[in-house]
Every structure is written in C-alpha cells, then in structure tokens.
Design an enzyme around this catalytic site. Structure first.
Site, short mmCIF file in Angstrom:
data_model
loop_
_atom_site.label_atom_id
_atom_site.label_comp_id
_atom_site.label_asym_id
_atom_site.label_seq_id
_atom_site.Cartn_x
_atom_site.Cartn_y
_atom_site.Cartn_z
N GLY A 50 5.18 -9.91 3.96
CA GLY A 50 5.97 -9.94 5.39
C GLY A 50 5.36 -10.81 6.35
O GLY A 50 4.08 -10.62 6.44
N MET A 65 0.77 -1.14 0.12
CA MET A 65 -0.04 0.10 -0.19
C MET A 65 1.05 1.02 0.09
O MET A 65 0.49 2.15 0.58
CB MET A 65 -0.84 -0.01 1.20
N GLY A 99 11.14 -3.22 5.13
CA GLY A 99 10.45 -4.46 5.27
C GLY A 99 10.18 -4.49 3.99
O GLY A 99 10.37 -5.60 3.11
N HIS A 100 9.67 -3.59 3.19
CA HIS A 100 9.13 -3.89 1.84
C HIS A 100 10.24 -3.99 0.99
O HIS A 100 10.28 -4.83 0.17
CB HIS A 100 8.33 -2.59 1.49
N ASP A 127 2.59 -9.38 9.53
CA ASP A 127 0.92 -9.49 9.43
C ASP A 127 0.79 -11.05 9.13
O ASP A 127 0.57 -11.36 8.25
CB ASP A 127 0.24 -8.60 8.34
N ARG A 136 2.71 2.55 9.51
CA ARG A 136 2.26 3.35 10.51
C ARG A 136 2.87 3.93 11.79
O ARG A 136 2.52 4.61 12.24
CB ARG A 136 0.92 2.49 11.13
N LEU A 194 6.64 2.76 1.30
CA LEU A 194 7.44 1.81 1.55
C LEU A 194 8.81 1.96 2.57
O LEU A 194 9.35 3.17 2.76
CB LEU A 194 8.37 1.67 0.09
N GLN A 196 -10.49 -2.64 2.38
CA GLN A 196 -9.89 -3.38 3.82
C GLN A 196 -9.65 -2.33 5.00
O GLN A 196 -9.29 -2.68 6.17
CB GLN A 196 -8.33 -3.84 3.54
N LEU A 241 9.06 -2.64 11.70
CA LEU A 241 9.03 -1.46 10.66
C LEU A 241 7.42 -1.66 10.10
O LEU A 241 7.06 -2.77 10.02
CB LEU A 241 9.90 -1.57 9.61
O1 PAF Z 1 -0.06 -5.78 3.53
C1 PAF Z 1 -0.57 -4.97 2.94
O2 PAF Z 1 0.25 -3.76 2.76
C2 PAF Z 1 -1.77 -4.99 2.43
O3 PAF Z 1 -2.70 -5.73 3.14
C3 PAF Z 1 -1.75 -5.30 0.87
C4 PAF Z 1 -1.21 -7.17 0.87
C5 PAF Z 1 -0.90 -4.85 0.14
C6 PAF Z 1 -3.22 -5.52 0.24
O4 PAF Z 1 -3.68 -4.35 0.29
#
Ligand code: PAF
Length: 284
Positions: free
Chosen positions: A150, A33, A39-40, A153, A190, A36, A64, A187
C-alpha cells in the site's frame, strides 16, 4: 479441519510445498501483519487479478518494532484474517510463528543507508531495517513474481524498491493507492486504537495534506507558508501531536526547497497511543 484451515501454511516447509507447481504460474505475494482492512483487501484483489497464485503472509514482525512501540498490543485476529484474505482472492496464507522465521539469534540484517534516517525513520531507528529484512526473507521463501504494497507507507514502498534493486531481487514491486474512510482518514490497522474523540480529530491529518495540496495547485510555492498552514490544521486538534510534515521528492524522500515537478507531501501524527501516517503525491 475446515477447508480454509487447509489453505494456511505455518511452516516454511508447508508454504514451499503449497507452491510446488513448477508450471510457470505467476505468484503474487501480499505481505501483511494481519488485522486486515479494506486497504489490504484491495492489494489481495489486485494480486488475484494479476497472478495465478496469491500468497498472503500474516506475521507481526518483531524486528520492526522499537522497544517502546506496540508489538505486544498489536491487533491479532488470525482466524478472521484468514477468512478475509481467502474471501478477497488469496490462495494460500503463510502465518509463521516467530521461531519459524527467526530460529536462534539473528546475525544478519539489511541496513538501509540514508533513507532510514528520513521521515518516519527519524523517530523509528531500525524500523525499516526490520521491514526490509523480513520482506527479503519472505521473498526468499515464497519467490513471488510480484509483491504488493500500500502506498500509505510511501517510505516503506520506496525502501523496498531500492533494496530489491540493490540486491538484484527480480520480484516486481507494485504500489497500490491508499484506501480511505468517507471522511478521508487513511485505513490503518492502528486506527482501532483511537477513541471516538481521537478518531474525529484524526481526519485533520488528511485535511492538512489536502490543504497543502490545494495551496500548491493554486500556485503557492513558498514551502514555509505551505507547511505552516498544514501544521495549523493539525494544531487545531488538541488530541493530535505532529511528528513531521514533509515536502520531499517521492523517489528519494529528500526535502525540496523549490516546489516543482513531482513532490511528496507526507506527515505523521500521534493520537493517544496511535501513530498515524499519510501522504499525497502531487505533480506540478
Ligand atoms: O506494511 C506492513 O504491514 C509491514 O511493514 C510488512 C510489509 C508486512 C512487513 O512486516
């Protein structure tokens, strides 16, 4: 248009065109989302080691977010994210607008039984349904061989794997370890909502998980004792409010009474407007 802009697809037609190679190239997808962080970037780097072509999707998925959640304020920094993703090894970015992914009213969504009502799902009804639906849409558009998540979550990771299994989606799901700051805080996009004081307090979240982990490693098996010790660590920080602390099975998130085999320690806290999650898997 500079070079990096040429690597950004905003429409489904553009991303499909960018991936029209038909030569058996292995395609990796890192769904994000945006906002970045390292972690990303670790996911993108791993994808670029594994795959011939790496797509990073950047899309703040409205379905979501609950009605009182941070959809409007969610950090958006597309130009910076494009540079970061390309720098980490992405070949193409997919950054669609809302009406590209959700044109018109949505009549279809993926419903998650059982797993949706556990851990984070208890306080976020519909969240994982929104996640699963957008992930499946992205997979249907991009058709990746491998998708990367990651493990911070953990519930999302478990749910996506189950959805793919249930819906016969062949894309392989790879989980990557949580990346942390020096003081242990995982990380998260938020984390930038935290004030300095909240940021200092937030390290109690990984500390509580670490304490529970150490107690188990040192032979403690009384679930209540472990959970109350972990809760005390969080309670010592007045700017944190605990949402849950769970000891459950990593594969199905069901709470465990007998602590043996593999268990997941997972917790969520609120610090001001930020909701932070973290977990640890432990093998006994
Ligand atoms: O983990 C996230 O950033 C979001 O839940 C994802 C997997 C990109 C779906 O919108």
């Amino acid at each position: 248009m500079n070079d990096s802009k040429k690597k950004v697809a905003h429409t489904i037609a553009e991303i499909k065109k960018a991936l029209e190679f038909n030569d058996g190239r292995l395609v990796g997808l890192v769904p994000t989302m945006g906002a970045l962080h390292r972690g990303h970037l670790s996911l993108i780097q791993r994808a670029s080691r594994d795959c011939d072509a790496v797509v990073v999707s950047i899309y703040v998925n409205p379905t979501q977010f609950g009605p009182t959640e941070d959809l409007e304020g969610y950090p958006r920094q597309l130009d910076k994210d494009i540079e970061l993703a390309l720098g980490a090894g992405a070949d193409v970015i997919f950054a669609p607008a809302d009406d590209e992914l959700y044109p018109g009213p949505v009549l279809t969504e993926i419903k998650i039984h059982e797993l949706e009502g556990l851990l984070c799902g208890k306080k976020r009804p519909g969240h994982f349904s929104g996640v699963a639906t957008v992930v499946v849409k992205l997979v249907n558009i991009i058709k990746p061989d491998i998708i990367y998540f990651g493990e911070k979550d953990w519930q999302q990771f478990v749910i996506v794997k189950k959805v793919f299994k249930d819906l016969n989606i062949d894309t392989k799901v790879v989980g990557m370890p949580t990346i942390r700051d020096a003081d242990g805080l995982a990380l998260s996009s938020r984390n930038r909502y935290l004030t300095q004081k909240q940021r200092r307090s937030a390290k109690a979240l990984p500390a509580a998980l670490e304490l529970a982990h150490d107690m188990i490693k040192n032979g403690e098996r009384r679930r209540d004792k472990i959970i109350s010790a972990a809760k005390e660590v969080i309670a010592a920080e007045p700017s944190l409010e605990l949402e849950y602390f769970s000891i459950c099975r990593p594969e199905n998130l069901i709470e465990v009474e007998a602590i043996k085999g593999e268990v997941l320690l997972a917790a969520a806290v609120h610090a001001g407007g930020a909701r932070l999650i973290d977990n640890k898997v432990i093998k006994i």
